[in-house]
Design a protein around this motif. Structure first.
Motif, PDB file in Angstrom:
ATOM      1  N   SER A 961       0.864  -1.183   0.000  1.00 40.60           N
ATOM      2  CA  SER A 961       0.000   0.000   0.000  1.00 40.60           C
ATOM      3  C   SER A 961       0.897   1.227   0.000  1.00 40.60           C
ATOM      4  O   SER A 961       1.708   1.402   0.921  1.00 40.60           O
ATOM      5  CB  SER A 961      -0.909   0.014   1.235  1.00 40.60           C
ATOM      6  OG  SER A 961      -1.705  -1.146   1.276  1.00 40.60           O
ATOM      7  N   ARG A 973      -7.698   8.537   5.882  1.00 40.10           N
ATOM      8  CA  ARG A 973      -8.272   8.982   4.600  1.00 40.10           C
ATOM      9  C   ARG A 973      -8.604   7.797   3.706  1.00 40.10           C
ATOM     10  O   ARG A 973      -9.601   7.818   2.976  1.00 40.10           O
ATOM     11  CB  ARG A 973      -7.296   9.921   3.895  1.00 40.10           C
ATOM     12  CG  ARG A 973      -7.146  11.266   4.599  1.00 40.10           C
ATOM     13  CD  ARG A 973      -5.913  12.000   4.119  1.00 40.10           C
ATOM     14  NE  ARG A 973      -6.006  12.368   2.702  1.00 40.10           N
ATOM     15  CZ  ARG A 973      -4.975  12.724   1.963  1.00 40.10           C
ATOM     16  NH1 ARG A 973      -3.749  12.734   2.493  1.00 40.10           N
ATOM     17  NH2 ARG A 973      -5.139  13.053   0.702  1.00 40.10           N
ATOM     18  N   ASN A 974      -7.789   6.761   3.763  1.00 39.27           N
ATOM     19  CA  ASN A 974      -8.063   5.574   2.947  1.00 39.27           C
ATOM     20  C   ASN A 974      -9.308   4.840   3.441  1.00 39.27           C
ATOM     21  O   ASN A 974     -10.051   4.252   2.645  1.00 39.27           O
ATOM     22  CB  ASN A 974      -6.850   4.638   2.975  1.00 39.27           C
ATOM     23  CG  ASN A 974      -6.996   3.464   2.037  1.00 39.27           C
ATOM     24  OD1 ASN A 974      -7.030   3.630   0.820  1.00 39.27           O
ATOM     25  ND2 ASN A 974      -7.113   2.269   2.590  1.00 39.27           N
ATOM     26  N   ARG A 975      -9.542   4.870   4.771  1.00 35.34           N
ATOM     27  CA  ARG A 975     -10.707   4.197   5.343  1.00 35.34           C
ATOM     28  C   ARG A 975     -11.981   5.012   5.233  1.00 35.34           C
ATOM     29  O   ARG A 975     -13.077   4.485   5.437  1.00 35.34           O
ATOM     30  CB  ARG A 975     -10.438   3.857   6.806  1.00 35.34           C
ATOM     31  CG  ARG A 975      -9.482   2.680   6.991  1.00 35.34           C
ATOM     32  CD  ARG A 975      -9.339   2.239   8.435  1.00 35.34           C
ATOM     33  NE  ARG A 975      -8.464   3.113   9.205  1.00 35.34           N
ATOM     34  CZ  ARG A 975      -8.863   3.979  10.106  1.00 35.34           C
ATOM     35  NH1 ARG A 975     -10.149   4.104  10.366  1.00 35.34           N
ATOM     36  NH2 ARG A 975      -8.006   4.739  10.761  1.00 35.34           N
ATOM     37  N   LYS A 977     -14.961   6.260   3.754  1.00 36.17           N
ATOM     38  CA  LYS A 977     -15.757   5.820   2.605  1.00 36.17           C
ATOM     39  C   LYS A 977     -16.280   6.984   1.773  1.00 36.17           C
ATOM     40  O   LYS A 977     -16.550   6.838   0.575  1.00 36.17           O
ATOM     41  CB  LYS A 977     -16.926   4.961   3.090  1.00 36.17           C
ATOM     42  CG  LYS A 977     -16.478   3.652   3.733  1.00 36.17           C
ATOM     43  CD  LYS A 977     -17.661   2.828   4.209  1.00 36.17           C
ATOM     44  CE  LYS A 977     -17.190   1.523   4.849  1.00 36.17           C
ATOM     45  NZ  LYS A 977     -18.326   0.706   5.358  1.00 36.17           N
ATOM     46  N   SER A 980     -12.341  10.696  -1.369  1.00 36.27           N
ATOM     47  CA  SER A 980     -11.941  10.222  -2.698  1.00 36.27           C
ATOM     48  C   SER A 980     -10.513   9.682  -2.729  1.00 36.27           C
ATOM     49  O   SER A 980     -10.144   8.975  -3.666  1.00 36.27           O
ATOM     50  CB  SER A 980     -12.059  11.369  -3.710  1.00 36.27           C
ATOM     51  OG  SER A 980     -11.236  12.467  -3.315  1.00 36.27           O
ATOM     52  N   TRP A 981      -9.706   9.998  -1.689  1.00 36.95           N
ATOM     53  CA  TRP A 981      -8.297   9.595  -1.724  1.00 36.95           C
ATOM     54  C   TRP A 981      -8.167   8.116  -1.369  1.00 36.95           C
ATOM     55  O   TRP A 981      -8.820   7.616  -0.456  1.00 36.95           O
ATOM     56  CB  TRP A 981      -7.481  10.432  -0.743  1.00 36.95           C
ATOM     57  CG  TRP A 981      -6.001  10.202  -0.874  1.00 36.95           C
ATOM     58  CD1 TRP A 981      -5.132  10.856  -1.686  1.00 36.95           C
ATOM     59  CD2 TRP A 981      -5.233   9.197  -0.186  1.00 36.95           C
ATOM     60  NE1 TRP A 981      -3.870  10.336  -1.550  1.00 36.95           N
ATOM     61  CE2 TRP A 981      -3.893   9.313  -0.646  1.00 36.95           C
ATOM     62  CE3 TRP A 981      -5.548   8.214   0.741  1.00 36.95           C
ATOM     63  CZ2 TRP A 981      -2.878   8.492  -0.187  1.00 36.95           C
ATOM     64  CZ3 TRP A 981      -4.531   7.379   1.200  1.00 36.95           C
ATOM     65  CH2 TRP A 981      -3.205   7.529   0.746  1.00 36.95           C
ATOM     66  N   ARG A 982      -7.304   7.410  -2.095  1.00 37.21           N
ATOM     67  CA  ARG A 982      -7.057   5.995  -1.820  1.00 37.21           C
ATOM     68  C   ARG A 982      -5.575   5.677  -2.008  1.00 37.21           C
ATOM     69  O   ARG A 982      -4.860   6.374  -2.722  1.00 37.21           O
ATOM     70  CB  ARG A 982      -7.879   5.100  -2.768  1.00 37.21           C
ATOM     71  CG  ARG A 982      -9.381   5.137  -2.515  1.00 37.21           C
ATOM     72  CD  ARG A 982      -9.738   4.542  -1.164  1.00 37.21           C
ATOM     73  NE  ARG A 982     -11.178   4.590  -0.898  1.00 37.21           N
ATOM     74  CZ  ARG A 982     -11.786   5.556  -0.239  1.00 37.21           C
ATOM     75  NH1 ARG A 982     -11.074   6.584   0.207  1.00 37.21           N
ATOM     76  NH2 ARG A 982     -13.075   5.509  -0.018  1.00 37.21           N
ATOM     77  N   TYR A 983      -5.141   4.613  -1.358  1.00 38.44           N
ATOM     78  CA  TYR A 983      -3.779   4.125  -1.542  1.00 38.44           C
ATOM     79  C   TYR A 983      -3.552   3.720  -2.996  1.00 38.44           C
ATOM     80  O   TYR A 983      -4.493   3.356  -3.709  1.00 38.44           O
ATOM     81  CB  TYR A 983      -3.519   2.884  -0.680  1.00 38.44           C
ATOM     82  CG  TYR A 983      -3.260   3.148   0.786  1.00 38.44           C
ATOM     83  CD1 TYR A 983      -2.323   4.091   1.194  1.00 38.44           C
ATOM     84  CD2 TYR A 983      -3.931   2.418   1.767  1.00 38.44           C
ATOM     85  CE1 TYR A 983      -2.068   4.298   2.548  1.00 38.44           C
ATOM     86  CE2 TYR A 983      -3.689   2.631   3.114  1.00 38.44           C
ATOM     87  CZ  TYR A 983      -2.757   3.577   3.501  1.00 38.44           C
ATOM     88  OH  TYR A 983      -2.510   3.782   4.832  1.00 38.44           O
ATOM     89  N   THR A 984      -2.298   3.734  -3.390  1.00 37.81           N
ATOM     90  CA  THR A 984      -1.867   3.097  -4.633  1.00 37.81           C
ATOM     91  C   THR A 984      -1.310   1.728  -4.268  1.00 37.81           C
ATOM     92  O   THR A 984      -0.524   1.609  -3.321  1.00 37.81           O
ATOM     93  CB  THR A 984      -0.769   3.937  -5.323  1.00 37.81           C
ATOM     94  OG1 THR A 984      -1.313   5.213  -5.669  1.00 37.81           O
ATOM     95  CG2 THR A 984      -0.259   3.239  -6.581  1.00 37.81           C
ATOM     96  N   TYR A 985      -1.737   0.688  -4.979  1.00 36.68           N
ATOM     97  CA  TYR A 985      -1.320  -0.666  -4.649  1.00 36.68           C
ATOM     98  C   TYR A 985      -0.391  -1.215  -5.730  1.00 36.68           C
ATOM     99  O   TYR A 985      -0.668  -1.103  -6.931  1.00 36.68           O
ATOM    100  CB  TYR A 985      -2.532  -1.586  -4.502  1.00 36.68           C
ATOM    101  CG  TYR A 985      -3.462  -1.160  -3.393  1.00 36.68           C
ATOM    102  CD1 TYR A 985      -3.123  -1.368  -2.055  1.00 36.68           C
ATOM    103  CD2 TYR A 985      -4.674  -0.529  -3.677  1.00 36.68           C
ATOM    104  CE1 TYR A 985      -3.970  -0.969  -1.029  1.00 36.68           C
ATOM    105  CE2 TYR A 985      -5.524  -0.123  -2.660  1.00 36.68           C
ATOM    106  CZ  TYR A 985      -5.163  -0.347  -1.337  1.00 36.68           C
ATOM    107  OH  TYR A 985      -5.998   0.055  -0.327  1.00 36.68           O
TER     108      TYR A 985
END
Length: 1014
Positions: A961, A973-975, A977, A980-985
């Motif tokens: 992650s 921020r990733n949690r 819901k 809009s921000w999310r991890y890069t995998y």
């Protein structure tokens, strides 16, 4: 080449250090930003409850040590029994003894002869659980110590009632009846009269060490009578020592005295410490006379109050008013503070259950000696004997005194320093700083190496030069700096100062010494766990208040709560501060009643009580709401300066001062005739006040950084930075519509860029611009904000855009191998666990992957696997992974192999740390490409550009992650819901395709990239 002159600005928070370097010209004016950066680190605390991580490690270590000591004691007992001929030498014969009932032998041995092996069996059984030994200092901190002592008392009564001579005899009788002989802990829910449920803690039974000693003595007395040749004195002494020996607790040394660093700090419970606090406080107490002017106490009044506080744990301000025959208020009094604390130690010990009137017959030195014994003696029996011998009380009273609850903790001064300062505080109504000088000590600001003017080549470990602020070290040159010199107990401060040293020394090495240093410290940096919890509670209360007010304001303005402006919310807060009684909420100057509807009209404005241009104080304490007309008449003046014009309007000053007296303590004094003087205190001017933070930790930071810049280091208050950042328009640097972007770590560097230009010249220009805006009757602080130099914003933008955020690496494998809950193995991937909820034990079954544990010594109980190995019987859930090794497979392609923390521990134990961190060899033996850990940086291609991302987590399947190096609050921020921000995998294969490689960022933000394939 001439040395570059620059000013270094530091923004030190609990988990961050923002910094900026600005160039200084020959006139010492700032004219360019050279470089800025950010260093991020942990605060050394558990994120769940704010407790120090050292506490959890210490508790786990204590459990391991207790287990190790039990095993060592059992081995020692076995060896001693073998040496003296009690246990048979043959192991099989000893094993056969396990079938005999030890309770029966313990009872039989009181009257009949036991065979040597029978006595050994009985004593070895007693040694397994040798009972509770009270320690006064640790028992106070145990939450179940009351239940434990109650169970011990009940067992003693039961022994008396049944006529049992020893606890072993009592346990045998209980065993024969089929009752439990184990100390089972229970939590029973009890419904109280108010309907709430209370959990009652209890034990079925509990044995103390004295019972065990009495049983040993009784058994030995009888057996030595029947078999004196075997049961001789030498054997007795060795066996009894083995059974009852208790390691003394390692004493926890208090910190160093601020004024006498070689002396230990005095306990808060010490009567002289209590008196020092009392005299320090009453000497600062002031009567609020007409016009809110402050009048110091006379010596007679001060002594009256000090005597009242000496014999009472507290005195309310109402009681103090009656004592003085005074009907007004005091400077320390407000709705949150209604009393002064007294001498809680004397108030407690002079109660009739303890010393009673005898306490006052002891002189102050005797009182100190008694209390010092109470807080330092660990053994209750020794303390009781000492109290009887030294004070003449009887045993029952001495026992009560030994368990008296006194204040815990330590002050900042030693008993020796207190004895020097207290006479000065008593002799006159003077403040602490004057009493320090009168006692022959230097002023605090002069007790520093920096006063010598020596410039050190770099910052040393802080404990070496700031000894009066740290605990005692070993003084041994071979120890680490922390052990040798000691450290500050607060882990957040300790880590923060060490990170300051890391960054500042790297900057010195790269750019040379700074000509000036300016520091700003976050408010939460020095807070303890309790203070953090109080701050969180205060913030939660403020949030609830703001939500309530938004709803009220929305109804008044016929809008939605979301559309309520910040200025309207501030108006409502200030309006409520005018008075608890809505009918008394009036303009402080004109007396016109301000209704809730009127509050949001143009008739009512927010007003600075002491002019902003003369204070630069934009806090709520310096604001109120007033009628527009009154605000115009007051102008850019203090209330006292506008008094004549108010009187001319028919607004009596006495009425204004009465209305001010209804406001909070931090606000009302500003309306007084000497309001500005009170605000300035010791400062010669408002700029001196605005440019100097006087909090304790600020003084520590200034003293530390003065080692490399002795003549030009200062610490500024944080309120100025927030205001100037907004006025400079710097909140737009990182986006978010003019609001500070806390989701970007680089905002710390933006703050540092503001700190770097906060000097006397800038604040003078700011104050002049504010005065000009007020003269033009503009409803804002300034018309045009003066910038430090014309291209300042562009310089800040360029510096921020070029930052690589540096995160403190943590490559240690040490940590929790698994969580604390033990699961029973049911097979088929199923586990079970028992939990206690509201005092009721329940059984839960779940499908869970766990780390399985077996015991080679318990195969008879748990059985064997088909391959002959011991069958696992319990498991623990693994909570973390140590690293992911990217290796080349047989086809030359990248693969990820995850190493759990548990596996890392096993490898280090078997092959050493060098094997775990081998530079080219993976654990599987395949060619190692790179070894990645949480917090490491990766650089790879993304949409035709190279990006740098930081590893946030590694899952067991080998998925990384990732978040950009500057992103903050990433897990939350990733949690989220709704966000809009999310991890890069990424996984190993995708990193190979994107030419990924591991890079590093130095503490001062320099990127080190070896390139792909290196």
């Amino acid at each position: 080449m001439s040395k570059m002159r620059y000013r270094l600005a530091l923004d030190l928070g609990s988990t961050s250090l923002g910094w900026a370097m600005v160039r200084l010209d020959t006139q010492n004016e700032t004219n360019a930003i050279i470089k800025a950066g950010v260093r991020i680190f942990g605060d050394g605390r558990n994120p769940k409850d704010g407790s120090s991580l050292a506490v959890r490690r210490r508790e786990a270590r204590a459990m391991r040590r207790r287990r190790d000591r039990l095993l060592k004691r059992k081995n020692r007992m076995m060896a001693t029994l073998l040496r003296h001929g009690f246990f048979p030498q043959d192991e099989a014969a000893r094993k056969a003894l396990e079938k005999t009932d030890p309770f029966a032998l313990r009872a039989k041995g009181l009257d009949q002869a036991l065979l040597p092996e029978e006595f050994a069996r009985a004593l070895f059984h007693i040694n397994q659980r040798r009972g509770f030994k009270s320690n006064r200092k640790t028992d106070k901190k145990e939450t179940d110590s009351g239940a434990l002592k109650a169970a011990i008392g009940q067992l003693r009564q039961a022994m008396q009632a049944t006529g049992c001579r020893t606890v072993g005899e009592w346990l045998f009788a209980r065993h024969q009846q089929g009752l439990s002989v184990r100390a089972r802990y229970r939590e029973t829910p009890i419904t109280q009269d108010n309907g709430k449920t209370k959990i009652e803690k209890s034990y079925d039974l509990y044995i103390d060490r004295a019972m065990i000693e009495a049983e040993f003595d009784a058994l030995w007395a009888k057996q030595s009578e029947l078999n004196p040749s075997l049961f001789h004195v030498t054997a007795r002494d060795e066996l009894k020592d083995c059974l009852l020996h208790q390691r003394p607790l390692k004493p926890v040394k208090p910190g160093r005295c601020t004024l006498l660093p070689d002396e230990e700090r005095a306990p808060l419970a010490l009567p002289s410490q209590q008196r020092f606090r009392i005299y320090q406080e009453v000497n600062n107490l002031r009567l609020l006379r007409e016009g809110l002017s402050e009048e110091p106490l006379t010596l007679t009044q001060r002594d009256q109050l000090a005597n009242a506080l000496e014999t009472n744990s507290k005195r309310s301000f109402i009681q103090i008013q009656k004592l003085f025959g005074f009907s007004g208020q005091f400077n320390l009094q407000d709705e949150k503070r209604t009393e002064l604390k007294g001498n809680s130690t004397s108030a407690m010990l002079s109660k009739k259950d303890f010393f009673g009137s005898q306490w006052s017959s002891f002189d102050e030195a005797q009182q100190d000696a008694i209390v010092m014994q109470l807080v330092s003696e660990e053994n209750e029996a020794r303390l009781i004997a000492w109290l009887q011998a030294e004070t003449g009380v009887d045993e029952i009273t001495a026992e009560r005194i030994a368990n008296v609850p006194l204040a815990e903790g330590y002050g900042s001064l030693s008993a020796k320093a207190l004895n020097k300062i207290l006479p000065g505080l008593r002799a006159e109504v003077i403040t602490y700083d004057k009493a320090v000088l009168a006692a022959g000590f230097d002023h605090h600001s002069h007790i520093s190496h920096a006063t010598t003017g020596e410039i050190l080549p770099e910052l040393p470990y802080y404990g070496q030069y700031l000894q009066r602020h740290v605990g005692f070290g070993t003084g041994k040159p071979e120890d680490t700096d922390e052990k040798r010199y000691g450290k500050i107990a607060n882990p957040t401060v300790h880590i923060g100062l060490n990170q300051v040293r890391t960054v500042v020394n790297a900057l010195i090495k790269r750019y040379g010494h700074p000509s000036e240093v300016i520091v700003e410290l976050a408010r939460d940096l020095k807070q303890s766990q309790v203070q953090r919890q109080e701050e969180q509670k205060r913030q939660a209360n403020n949030q609830r208040r703001n939500e309530r007010m938004r709803t009220v304001i929305a109804d008044l303005l016929n809008t939605s709560p979301e559309r309520v402006r910040a200025i309207d919310l501030q108006k409502m807060i200030l309006w409520e501060e005018l008075s608890f009684n809505v009918a008394d909420r009036r303009c402080p100057y004109s007396g016109v009643q301000i209704s809730a509807q009127m509050l949001f009209s143009e008739q009512v404005e927010i007003e600075h009580i002491l002019p902003f241009s003369q204070t630069l104080d934009d806090s709520l304490n310096n604001k109120t709401v007033a009628m527009r007309q009154a605000n115009r008449i007051k102008g850019n003046r203090t209330p006292a300066e506008a008094a004549a014009d108010f009187e001319g309007q028919g607004w009596p000053i006495g009425d204004m001062l009465h209305r001010a007296s209804l406001m909070p303590k931090g606000k009302r004094y500003r309306f007084a005739s000497d309001g500005m003087a009170q605000w300035l205190r010791e400062d010669k001017g408002f700029l001196a006040r605005a440019l100097n933070d006087t909090r304790h930790l600020s003084r520590v930071a200034r003293e530390y950084l003065s080692l490399i810049c002795p003549q030009a280091t200062r610490v500024i208050p944080g309120r100025m930075t927030a205001m100037l950042r907004a006025k400079f328009g710097l909140n737009d640097i990182l986006g978010l519509n003019g609001e500070k972007n806390r989701d970007d770590h680089r905002h710390h560097a933006v703050d540092a860029c503001v700190i770097a230009v906060t000097d006397q010249g800038l604040l003078n220009r700011f104050a002049q611009a504010s005065a000009s805006a007020r003269e033009k009757q503009l409803n804002k602080l300034v018309e045009t904000m003066p910038l430090p130099w014309e291209s300042y914003r562009e310089h800040v933008q360029r510096a921020i855009d070029n930052i690589w955020v540096s995160h403190k690496p943590d490559h240690g494998y040490e940590g929790a191998m698994h969580n604390d809950t033990a699961y029973g193995l049911l097979g088929g991937g199923k586990v079970q666990v028992r939990k206690t909820l509201d005092g009721v034990r329940t059984r839960e079954i779940a499908a869970l992957k766990v780390i399985e544990f077996a015991d080679a010594h318990a195969t008879a109980r748990h059985g064997l696997l088909p391959n002959g190995e011991p069958r696992p019987y319990k498991g623990y859930k693994g909570d973390s992974n140590y690293c992911m090794e990217i290796v080349r497979n047989d086809k030359g392609k990248w693969e990820g192999e995850v190493v759990s923390t548990f596996e890392a521990y096993q490898l280090v134990r078997q092959h050493g740390l060098a094997r775990l961190r081998h530079p080219i060899l993976s654990l599987s033996g395949k060619p190692l490409v790179m070894r990645l850990m949480i917090g490491d940086y990766l650089r790879f291609q993304s949409e035709d550009q190279l990006i740098v991302m930081r590893i946030a987590s590694i899952n067991s399947a080998g998925r990384l992650s990732l978040a950009s190096h500057q992103e903050a609050n990433v897990d939350a921020r990733n949690r989220d819901k709704e966000g809009s921000w999310r991890y890069t995998y990424k996984q190993a294969g995708s990193l190979e395709r994107l030419q990924g490689r591991q890079v590093t960022i130095t503490p001062i933000g320099e990127l080190r990239d070896p390139g792909f394939g290196n």
